[in-house]
Write a protein that holds these residues in place. Sequence first.
Motif, PDB file in Angstrom:
ATOM      1  N   PRO A 115      -5.847   6.893  -5.272  1.00  0.00           N
ATOM      2  CA  PRO A 115      -5.364   6.308  -6.533  1.00  0.00           C
ATOM      3  C   PRO A 115      -5.895   7.018  -7.781  1.00  0.00           C
ATOM      4  O   PRO A 115      -5.151   7.209  -8.744  1.00  0.00           O
ATOM      5  CB  PRO A 115      -5.850   4.856  -6.465  1.00  0.00           C
ATOM      6  N   CYS A 137       1.299   1.337  -9.511  1.00  0.00           N
ATOM      7  CA  CYS A 137       2.184   2.488  -9.325  1.00  0.00           C
ATOM      8  C   CYS A 137       2.821   2.871 -10.662  1.00  0.00           C
ATOM      9  O   CYS A 137       3.714   2.168 -11.149  1.00  0.00           O
ATOM     10  CB  CYS A 137       3.275   2.125  -8.318  1.00  0.00           C
ATOM     11  N   ASP A 140       0.842  -1.210   0.000  1.00  0.00           N
ATOM     12  CA  ASP A 140       0.000   0.000   0.000  1.00  0.00           C
ATOM     13  C   ASP A 140       0.879   1.263   0.000  1.00  0.00           C
ATOM     14  O   ASP A 140       0.477   2.303   0.506  1.00  0.00           O
ATOM     15  CB  ASP A 140      -0.937  -0.019   1.222  1.00  0.00           C
ATOM     16  N   ALA A 195       1.097   5.452  -2.877  1.00  0.00           N
ATOM     17  CA  ALA A 195       0.715   6.854  -2.606  1.00  0.00           C
ATOM     18  C   ALA A 195       1.810   7.563  -1.824  1.00  0.00           C
ATOM     19  O   ALA A 195       2.139   8.728  -2.105  1.00  0.00           O
ATOM     20  CB  ALA A 195      -0.603   6.899  -1.829  1.00  0.00           C
ATOM     21  N   ARG A 202      -4.060  10.293  -8.346  1.00  0.00           N
ATOM     22  CA  ARG A 202      -2.715  10.003  -8.865  1.00  0.00           C
ATOM     23  C   ARG A 202      -2.801   9.592 -10.343  1.00  0.00           C
ATOM     24  O   ARG A 202      -2.023  10.054 -11.178  1.00  0.00           O
ATOM     25  CB  ARG A 202      -2.101   8.890  -8.003  1.00  0.00           C
ATOM     26  N   SER A 234      -7.122   0.192 -12.904  1.00  0.00           N
ATOM     27  CA  SER A 234      -7.237   0.671 -11.509  1.00  0.00           C
ATOM     28  C   SER A 234      -8.376   1.678 -11.403  1.00  0.00           C
ATOM     29  O   SER A 234      -9.094   1.723 -10.393  1.00  0.00           O
ATOM     30  CB  SER A 234      -5.913   1.244 -11.007  1.00  0.00           C
TER      31      SER A 234
END
Length: 359
Positions: free
Chosen positions: A325, A62, A8, A11, A328, A232
């Motif tokens: 998420p 990511c 996790d 972020a 981002r 995602s």
Amino acid sequence: MIGAAVGDRAAGWDLAGAIPLEVLRGLGAEGLLCAEVPAEFGGRGMSGRQNGELTAHTGALCSSLRSVMTSQGMAAWTIQRFGTRQQRSEELTRLTRGQLAAVAFSEPQAGSDLSAISTTITDDGDSVVVRGHKVWSTAAAYADLVLVFGRYRDGAAAVLVPTRTPGVTVRPVAQPLGCRAAGHADVILDDVRLPAARVLAGTSQPLGLLTTIALSYGRMSVAWGCVGIIRSCLRAAVAHARSREQFGKPLAQHQLIARHISELVVAEQSATRLCEHAADCWDARSPELTGASVLAKHACAGHAAQAAATAVQVLASAGSVDGEPVARAYRDAKLMQIIEGSDEICQLILAEQALERER
Ligand code: FAD
């Protein structure tokens, strides 16, 4: 493996602007940052589709890590294509044992127009001397090696520059819009002297050939990364639309929100199919790869940028915070329309190919 390495923490890496070096070295030493490198060089020998799905999986977790993976894979692919047997054996083995690589084409005056590259690689006895200024090189802030593209003899070459060589300065890009932990940096090469054996193939090549082959890998990898971003966003939008209620029922039961979900499904499927086609061209070593990788990168970047905007819309205030998420993804996806050939450059290439084909 990649899921466990990221956990996790994506972020937090984004907010800090860095991925811990031991995470990158660990994944690199597992051969996961350039997974299509053949087993004889310590790689995983993945097919285009397998490597693509790994890239999408990483991109969903990511985009910064996926960007590092794209750079490492692009460097490895260029070494495979242009390196001598000895260069392949030595340098690819380094990259599958945890050393990290960046790729440097862009310069202050050579962005979309790579024919304007002014970095020079000059023979000097058994050495070469590299002079130039590269900008925005992804992963350069972490890299042990930068694959530098420059003018050489009557053409061009790519030269492997260890970042610890005297004359190399790596200057990180401050606060990029997205992919904030991808280690973007300028690389200044001030009379960097290296053994001539660090020039790939030891000879000059046409600049367009060198960059097109390297970028075909990069474009396919970015496109798969975009598939990850879209997946995602789809996941986050569905979860939120199911759980959040307004006007007495879940958001998912409001038809305009259902339409947003359907648009995300279309984006995910369209992007995946284009990437699979490019990966199949890759595996078949088909001459169609150049066009297929431009098409996949261009279309998938557009789908990802739209998908991220749609997901933020579905989550609304819940998605409008740094660290979320979808927030981002929104910043990361925009950059996908700029790198490895901007939207406009991809459009020009696709139009040129169509005009040629439909003669
Ligand atoms: P410019 O070339 O100045 O273009 C500005 C605008 O004009 C763009 O919209 C462009 O599409 C448009 N334009 C330019 N020419 C035309 C034309 N003929 N017709 C129509 N429109 C045109 N570089 C590396 O070498 N290695 C890397 O690892 C790397 N990673 C990057 C990562 C990120 C996140 C970013 C933002 C950049 C990265 N770059 C990297 C640089 C990237 O390749 C360039 O930003 C890109 O090629 C565009 O160049 P530019 O930014 O100089 O824009």
